[in-house]
Design a protein around this motif. Structure first.
Motif, short mmCIF file in Angstrom:
data_model
loop_
_atom_site.label_atom_id
_atom_site.label_comp_id
_atom_site.label_asym_id
_atom_site.label_seq_id
_atom_site.Cartn_x
_atom_site.Cartn_y
_atom_site.Cartn_z
N TYR A 240 -34.31 -43.45 24.21
CA TYR A 240 -34.87 -41.99 24.79
C TYR A 240 -33.66 -41.54 25.87
O TYR A 240 -34.32 -40.94 26.92
CB TYR A 240 -36.13 -42.41 25.44
CG TYR A 240 -36.93 -43.18 24.32
CD1 TYR A 240 -37.79 -42.41 23.50
CD2 TYR A 240 -37.25 -44.59 24.56
CE1 TYR A 240 -38.59 -43.33 22.50
CE2 TYR A 240 -38.01 -45.28 23.59
CZ TYR A 240 -38.74 -44.54 22.47
OH TYR A 240 -39.56 -45.13 21.74
N ARG B 275 -36.52 -49.42 15.11
CA ARG B 275 -35.29 -49.88 15.56
C ARG B 275 -34.27 -50.28 14.72
O ARG B 275 -33.12 -50.33 14.88
CB ARG B 275 -35.75 -50.74 16.86
CG ARG B 275 -36.44 -50.19 17.87
CD ARG B 275 -37.15 -51.34 18.69
NE ARG B 275 -38.19 -51.82 17.83
CZ ARG B 275 -39.03 -52.93 18.54
NH1 ARG B 275 -38.75 -53.65 19.57
NH2 ARG B 275 -39.95 -53.52 17.58
N ARG C 109 -49.55 -39.45 10.90
CA ARG C 109 -48.98 -40.92 11.19
C ARG C 109 -49.80 -41.00 12.29
O ARG C 109 -50.05 -40.34 13.35
CB ARG C 109 -47.50 -40.62 11.82
CG ARG C 109 -47.04 -41.96 12.37
CD ARG C 109 -45.57 -41.87 12.69
NE ARG C 109 -44.79 -43.01 12.60
CZ ARG C 109 -44.13 -43.79 13.19
NH1 ARG C 109 -44.13 -43.50 14.63
NH2 ARG C 109 -43.41 -44.70 12.76
N TYR D 46 -27.38 -44.43 19.39
CA TYR D 46 -27.99 -43.72 18.49
C TYR D 46 -27.14 -43.66 17.12
O TYR D 46 -27.64 -43.91 16.02
CB TYR D 46 -28.32 -42.39 18.88
CG TYR D 46 -29.69 -42.30 19.58
CD1 TYR D 46 -30.86 -42.53 19.36
CD2 TYR D 46 -29.48 -42.13 20.85
CE1 TYR D 46 -31.86 -42.41 20.04
CE2 TYR D 46 -30.43 -42.47 21.75
CZ TYR D 46 -31.92 -42.24 21.39
OH TYR D 46 -32.87 -42.45 22.13
N GLN E 36 -45.56 -36.00 12.89
CA GLN E 36 -45.28 -37.23 13.73
C GLN E 36 -45.68 -36.73 14.97
O GLN E 36 -46.01 -35.76 15.51
CB GLN E 36 -43.72 -37.22 13.76
CG GLN E 36 -43.08 -37.61 12.21
CD GLN E 36 -43.05 -39.12 12.04
OE1 GLN E 36 -42.83 -39.70 12.91
NE2 GLN E 36 -43.64 -39.68 10.81
N HIS E 37 -45.68 -38.24 15.89
CA HIS E 37 -46.25 -37.76 17.21
C HIS E 37 -45.08 -37.38 18.24
O HIS E 37 -45.22 -36.80 18.95
CB HIS E 37 -47.22 -38.67 17.79
CG HIS E 37 -46.87 -40.10 17.29
ND1 HIS E 37 -45.86 -40.55 17.62
CD2 HIS E 37 -47.66 -41.01 16.53
CE1 HIS E 37 -45.91 -42.03 16.90
NE2 HIS E 37 -46.91 -41.99 16.18
C1 LIG Z 1 -35.75 -44.36 20.32
C2 LIG Z 1 -36.74 -44.35 19.39
C3 LIG Z 1 -37.41 -43.01 19.35
C4 LIG Z 1 -38.63 -42.93 18.58
N1 LIG Z 1 -38.96 -41.61 18.41
C5 LIG Z 1 -40.22 -41.64 17.80
C6 LIG Z 1 -40.68 -40.14 17.44
O1 LIG Z 1 -40.22 -39.29 17.71
N2 LIG Z 1 -41.93 -40.09 16.65
C7 LIG Z 1 -42.42 -40.99 16.36
O2 LIG Z 1 -43.56 -41.22 15.63
N3 LIG Z 1 -41.97 -42.41 16.51
C8 LIG Z 1 -40.99 -42.66 17.17
N4 LIG Z 1 -40.53 -44.06 17.62
C9 LIG Z 1 -41.27 -44.99 17.15
C10 LIG Z 1 -40.74 -45.58 15.91
O3 LIG Z 1 -40.93 -44.67 14.73
C11 LIG Z 1 -41.44 -46.91 15.48
O4 LIG Z 1 -42.91 -46.63 14.97
C12 LIG Z 1 -41.27 -47.96 16.57
O5 LIG Z 1 -39.93 -48.12 16.79
C13 LIG Z 1 -41.86 -49.38 15.80
O6 LIG Z 1 -41.09 -49.63 14.90
P1 LIG Z 1 -39.94 -50.96 14.85
O7 LIG Z 1 -40.66 -51.95 15.41
O8 LIG Z 1 -39.49 -51.01 13.43
O9 LIG Z 1 -39.10 -50.47 15.78
C14 LIG Z 1 -39.28 -44.08 18.34
C15 LIG Z 1 -38.65 -45.38 18.36
C16 LIG Z 1 -37.70 -45.44 19.01
C17 LIG Z 1 -36.88 -46.79 19.30
#
Ligand SMILES: Cc1cc2nc3c(=O)[nH]c(=O)nc-3n(C[C@H](O)[C@H](O)[C@H](O)COP(=O)(O)O)c2cc1C
Length: 191
Positions: A176, A148, A55, A183, A2-3
């Motif tokens: 964040y 989300r 990813r 959360y 994951q990034h």
């Molecule tokens: C609070 C929060 C933390 C996230 N942390 C990560 C993360 O650590 N690694 C990651 O690859 N994506 C992270 N994401 C991105 C999500 O995995 C996802 O790709 C992004 O929210 C888009 O999907 P959605 O439109 O269903 O929310 C995060 C998103 C949110 C909202």
């Protein structure tokens, strides 16, 4: 892979706007891909490719990144990864109408997880992305991921299964940040 915590490290190599290297890891797309491919093969050699997923976020704009050549870069990268035997490829901002998504699906022989391109910062559609996800499944994705909607609904799968309304995401200012607010304090359907 994951990034997340590494701050999109792989993408910082992929994006021409953040990769300012002048050696074999920077410059043309073929060079910018090099770091990703080396990381993938090193991790896969250490723990086995079937236990590693990757990813990718084509077109990511986080951390001032700008990817101007996604239609060249990602097909080339996926072509290089195609024989890797990774457990899955996970693509973010996936749009079934986009030629790039269709190309990735065609060129990636393994499991493909797609995260639909939904409005960001929001608001999320009332269905949390279900319809967009179903379109991706119809376009060949094997699995979909939602971010989300999962954050706001501890029992998201159950809710989708029984067509129950979803909790709304309470706001970007809660993301964040430290602490449980936003959360782990979203209510389940039946506590
Ligand atoms: C609070 C929060 C933390 C996230 N942390 C990560 C993360 O650590 N690694 C990651 O690859 N994506 C992270 N994401 C991105 C999500 O995995 C996802 O790709 C992004 O929210 C888009 O999907 P959605 O439109 O269903 O929310 C995060 C998103 C949110 C909202």
């Amino acid at each position: 892979m994951q990034h997340g915590a590494n701050g999109y490290l792989l993408h910082q190599f992929l994006a021409a706007s953040t990769n300012r290297r002048t050696d074999a890891y920077g410059g043309p797309a073929g060079n910018r891909m090099r770091f990703v491919l080396e990381v993938v093969s090193a991790v896969a050699a250490a723990i086995g490719p079937e236990r590693v997923g990757l990813r990718l976020s084509p077109g990511v704009t986080a951390n001032s990144m700008r990817e101007d050549d996604i239609d060249e870069l990602y097909p080339a990268l996926v072509g290089e990864l195609a024989g890797s035997g990774l457990a899955y490829l996970h693509v973010v901002f996936a749009d079934p109408e986009q030629p790039l998504f269709q190309r990735i699906r065609r060129d990636w022989p393994g499991s493909l997880i797609a995260n639909p391109a939904l409005p960001w910062p929001g608001p999320l559609p009332a269905d949390g992305g279900r319809e967009a996800g179903e379109k991706l499944l119809a376009a060949g994705a094997d699995l979909i991921s939602l971010g989300r909607a999962f954050l706001a609904n501890p029992d998201l799968v159950t809710r989708l299964r029984v067509d129950a309304p979803l909790n709304e995401v309470r706001g970007r200012h809660l993301m964040y940040t430290g602490g449980e607010t936003g959360y782990t304090d979203y209510p389940p359907l039946r506590p």
